[in-house]
Scaffold this motif. Structure first.
Motif, PDB file in Angstrom:
ATOM      1  N   ASN A  51      -3.384  -1.815  -4.828  1.00  0.00           N
ATOM      2  CA  ASN A  51      -3.655  -0.418  -5.191  1.00  0.00           C
ATOM      3  C   ASN A  51      -2.545   0.508  -4.700  1.00  0.00           C
ATOM      4  N   LEU A  52      -2.042   0.255  -3.500  1.00  0.00           N
ATOM      5  CA  LEU A  52      -0.970   1.087  -2.953  1.00  0.00           C
ATOM      6  C   LEU A  52       0.294   0.963  -3.797  1.00  0.00           C
ATOM      7  N   ALA A  53       0.642  -0.271  -4.167  1.00  0.00           N
ATOM      8  CA  ALA A  53       1.840  -0.488  -4.984  1.00  0.00           C
ATOM      9  C   ALA A  53       1.684   0.110  -6.379  1.00  0.00           C
ATOM     10  N   ALA A  54       0.451   0.125  -6.884  1.00  0.00           N
ATOM     11  CA  ALA A  54       0.194   0.659  -8.225  1.00  0.00           C
ATOM     12  C   ALA A  54       0.075   2.185  -8.237  1.00  0.00           C
TER      13      ALA A  54
ATOM     14  N   GLU B 266       6.950  -6.949  -7.273  1.00  0.00           N
ATOM     15  CA  GLU B 266       8.225  -7.577  -7.600  1.00  0.00           C
ATOM     16  C   GLU B 266       8.569  -7.422  -9.076  1.00  0.00           C
ATOM     17  N   ASP B 267       7.589  -7.638  -9.952  1.00  0.00           N
ATOM     18  CA  ASP B 267       7.908  -7.687 -11.381  1.00  0.00           C
ATOM     19  C   ASP B 267       6.844  -7.031 -12.252  1.00  0.00           C
ATOM     20  N   ARG B 268       6.195  -6.009 -11.737  1.00  0.00           N
ATOM     21  CA  ARG B 268       5.163  -5.333 -12.515  1.00  0.00           C
ATOM     22  C   ARG B 268       4.994  -3.906 -12.001  1.00  0.00           C
ATOM     23  N   VAL B 269       4.232  -3.096 -12.740  1.00  0.00           N
ATOM     24  CA  VAL B 269       3.976  -1.709 -12.333  1.00  0.00           C
ATOM     25  C   VAL B 269       2.491  -1.509 -12.057  1.00  0.00           C
ATOM     26  N   SER B 270       1.626  -2.009 -12.952  1.00  0.00           N
ATOM     27  CA  SER B 270       0.187  -1.826 -12.798  1.00  0.00           C
ATOM     28  C   SER B 270      -0.395  -2.915 -11.900  1.00  0.00           C
TER      29      SER B 270
ATOM     30  N   MET C 156       7.061  -6.811  -2.758  1.00  0.00           N
ATOM     31  CA  MET C 156       8.343  -6.613  -2.095  1.00  0.00           C
ATOM     32  C   MET C 156       8.135  -5.696  -0.884  1.00  0.00           C
ATOM     33  N   PHE C 157       8.684  -6.101   0.245  1.00  0.00           N
ATOM     34  CA  PHE C 157       8.635  -5.285   1.456  1.00  0.00           C
ATOM     35  C   PHE C 157      10.059  -4.986   1.921  1.00  0.00           C
ATOM     36  N   ARG C 158      10.242  -3.801   2.496  1.00  0.00           N
ATOM     37  CA  ARG C 158      11.461  -3.500   3.237  1.00  0.00           C
ATOM     38  C   ARG C 158      11.084  -2.548   4.376  1.00  0.00           C
ATOM     39  N   LYS C 159      11.959  -2.431   5.336  1.00  0.00           N
ATOM     40  CA  LYS C 159      11.702  -1.492   6.419  1.00  0.00           C
ATOM     41  C   LYS C 159      11.641  -0.085   5.865  1.00  0.00           C
ATOM     42  N   ARG C 160      10.738   0.708   6.395  1.00  0.00           N
ATOM     43  CA  ARG C 160      10.480   2.042   5.874  1.00  0.00           C
ATOM     44  C   ARG C 160      11.754   2.880   5.870  1.00  0.00           C
ATOM     45  N   ALA C 161      11.991   3.509   4.736  1.00  0.00           N
ATOM     46  CA  ALA C 161      13.126   4.414   4.613  1.00  0.00           C
ATOM     47  C   ALA C 161      12.680   5.809   5.018  1.00  0.00           C
TER      48      ALA C 161
END
Length: 499
Positions: free
Chosen positions: A310-313, A468-472, A492-497
Motif C-alpha cells: 500500500n505504501l509503494a502504491a 521494482e516493476d509495477r505501479v499499482s 526496492m529499498f534504498r537509504k532514505r534521501a
C-alpha cells in the motif's frame, strides 16, 4: 505435490477415499435444512460449490450477505457445512460460554492440533492466558529488545550500500525480519538470530497447514492413523526440540542453583512458560513455543507486507506519515509510549487490515451443544459458525467508499470525537475486528501491533520504498478463508534521501 515421497503417497490415498467420504458427509446436512444456502445444496452438484469456495470465498460470502440481507446462511467447504452468521449474531458469540461455542474446537477441527501438534495444546491452553497477561499488560518491559531486533534485522538483511537501490522479494524479506523480532520476545538472544531457527519458524506453519489439509481429506476415524504417516509437522517439532533442549536445560539449572530469580534471568515467552511450572519437558515447552510462533509470525508477515504494498502504491502518504514519526521519535524516542502516539501510522495499518486482513472469516466457533441464537436461528451441536469479516469490513452502511484504500480513515474517525481508542488497529467493535471478537480475541494483538508499528515506522524513517516493476499494488491471493500477500512481488529499498 510435495518433495517428500511419503507425503505424495498419503495424498494419493487421500484422494482415493475423499470422494466417498465427503459424499457421505455432505449427505448429512439435513440438520441444517432450515438454514438457506449459497450455491448448490444437493449432492453431487454441491461438490461444485465446495470447490468454488476454495478460490472464491469472498464473493460467496458477499453473495450470501446481500441475498439474505444479513441473516444467517450456510455454505459448503470441502470439509463441512458452515453457517455464516450476521452482525446481529455477534452478541451471541460474545455472550456464549466456552462449552456452548468453542474457538479451540473450531481451530482443532480445521488444523487438527491434537494430531499434528499435541492434545495438551487444546485441552489445557494455558499459554493463551499467559500470552494475554504478559503480551498486553507488560509490553513496556520487552519493547526495547524487540525494537532493537527490528532495527538490527533490517540493517543486516537489507545490507544497503550508499544510496543505491536494492531489490528484494517482499514476503521473504519481511518474514525473516518478523521471525527475528518475534523470537526476540519468544526465545530471546542468540537463538532468535539462528538461521536454522528462522527457517524452521518460516516453514512450520506451512508444514502444519499442508498436513492439516491432507488430514481433512480423510474420514474422522482414519485421521489418528494417517497423522502418524505425515512427516512435515513431526520433523518441525524434532527440529525445534534440538534447538531448545540445551536452552531449557540451562534455565532449569539456573533455577535449581539460584531459585526463581537470578541476575541475568531471561525475559521471554519461553521463560514465562517455565515460570508457570505447568510443564517441564523439552517437548512440552517446545510445543508451546511453536504454537505461539505458528499463530503470530505468518499473520504479522502478511500484514506488514500488505502495508508495504500500500505504501509503494500510494507514495503521496509517505511525507505526512514521516512527519508524524519524526516528530514523535524526537520527543519520546523509540519507546512503547511513542508507538501509542503514532496515530496516522496506526490508521494506515488499520486500513490495511480492513481491506487485506489475513482471513475472510476472522471469527470462527464450533457449537458444542444445541443452541438458539437471539434472532431465533437454531444451531445444532457440531455446527461451525463463521463471521464474514470480509463483508463487514466493506459495508457501505458503515464505511464511506468502502472499497477505496483510505489510509487516514481511522485517524479522522478518532480525531472527530473522544473515542479514539475505538478506532485503533487493536480495537474490537461490531464493525471492525481483524483480530477476532469477544473474550477470545487474539491475545497477542498488542505485541503484533507494536511490532508492526515499529517496523513500519523504522521503514519510514530509514528507507525509501518502491515497486521494482509495477505501479499499482498487487492483488491478494484468496485461498479458502485465507487472504495472502502475493509472495512473488519484489520491492526496492534504498537509504532514505533527506531533502
Amino acid at each position: 505435490m510435495s518433495d517428500n515421497p511419503l507425503t505424495n503417497y498419503v495424498l494419493a490415498a487421500a484422494i482415493c477415499v475423499t470422494v466417498p467420504a465427503v459424499a457421505l458427509k455432505l449427505l448429512k446436512s439435513s440438520n441444517l435444512d432450515h438454514i438457506p444456502s449459497v450455491g448448490y445444496s444437493y449432492w453431487p452438484a454441491s461438490y461444485i460449490s465446495a470447490f468454488k469456495y476454495m478460490s472464491s470465498a469472498a464473493q460467496i460470502l458477499q453473495e450470501g450477505y446481500v441475498k439474505y440481507k444479513g441473516a444467517p446462511f450456510k455454505i459448503l467447504t470441502l470439509n463441512r457445512w458452515v453457517v455464516v452468521v450476521g452482525r446481529q449474531n455477534l452478541e451471541d458469540i460474545k455472550r456464549a460460554t466456552d462449552d456452548e461455542l468453542s474457538l479451540v474446537e473450531a481451530v482443532n477441527d480445521t488444523i487438527k492440533i491434537d494430531y499434528l501438534i499435541g492434545p495438551a495444546i487444546s485441552s489445557d491452553p494455558y499459554h493463551i492466558s499467559l500470552a494475554r497477561i504478559r503480551l498486553s499488560r507488560k509490553l513496556g518491559l520487552y519493547y526495547p529488545d524487540m525494537k532493537d531486533e527490528v532495527h538490527i534485522a533490517f540493517e543486516e538483511i537489507l545490507s544497503l550500500k550508499d544510496n543505491a537501490w536494492k531489490s528484494v522479494v517482499a514476503v521473504a524479506t519481511v518474514r525473516e525480519i518478523v521471525c527475528r523480532a518475534s523470537n526476540r520476545v519468544i526465545v530471546g538472544l542468540p537463538l532468535c538470530r539462528d538461521p536454522d531457527w528462522i527457517d524452521l519458524n518460516a516453514r512450520y506453519a506451512v508444514d502444519v497447514a499442508l498436513d492439516a489439509n491432507i488430514l481433512n481429506m480423510f474420514p474422522k476415524f482414519l485421521v489418528p492413523f494417517v497423522s502418524k504417516l505425515l512427516p512435515n509437522s513431526a520433523a518441525g517439532i524434532k527440529r525445534a526440540m534440538k534447538h531448545l533442549d540445551p536452552l531449557i536445560k540451562e534455565r532449569f539449572r539456573c533455577m535449581k542453583e539460584h531459585g526463581d530469580e537470578w541476575s541475568d534471568k531471561p525475559n521471554d515467552f519461553l521463560q514465562w512458560l517455565i515460570d508457570e511450572k505447568e510443564e517441564c519437558t523439552t517437548r512440552q515447552l517446545s510445543l508451546r513455543v511453536l504454537t505461539l510462533s505458528f499463530a503470530s509470525i505468518h499473520s504479522t508477515t502478511n500484514t506488514c507486507t500488505q502495508a508495504l504494498y500500500n505504501l509503494a502504491a500510494h507514495p503521496q502518504y509517505v511525507e505526512p506519515l514521516r512527519e508524524e514519526v519524526d516528530a514523535v521519535i524526537r520527543e519520546h524516542g523509540w519507546t512503547k509510549e511513542a508507538m501509542v502516539l503514532m496515530q496516522k501510522v496506526d490508521s494506515f495499518l488499520a486500513e490495511t487490515l480492513r481491506l487485506e486482513g489475513v482471513l475472510t472469516t476472522s471469527i470462527q466457533r464450533k457449537a458444542l451443544k444445541d443452541m438458539t441464537l437471539l434472532d431465533g436461528t437454531f444451531i445444532p451441536k457440531g455446527t461451525h459458525l463463521y463471521v464474514p469479516t470480509y463483508v463487514f469490513h466493506r459495508d457501505s452502511a458503515v464505511y464511506e467508499n468502502p472499497g477505496i484504500f483510505d489510509p487516514l480513515r481511522f485517524f479522522r474517525l478518532g480525531d472527530d470525537g473522544n473515542e479514539s481508542g475505538r478506532h485503533q488497529m487493536v480495537a474490537m467493535n461490531r464493525n471492525y475486528f481483524p483480530f477476532g471478537y469477544g473474550k477470545h480475541a487474539c491475545p497477542g494483538r498488542f505485541l503484533a501491533a507494536d511490532e508492526l508499528k515499529t517496523m513500519f515506522a523504522h521503514i519510514l524513517t530509514s528507507y525509501d520504498v518502491k515497486f521494482e516493476d509495477r505501479v499499482s499494488r498487487p492483488a491478494s491471493i484468496y485461498w479458502d478463508s485465507n487472504v495472502i500477500a502475493d509472495p512473488t512481488v519484489r520491492l526496492m529499498f534504498r537509504k532514505r534521501a533527506h531533502n
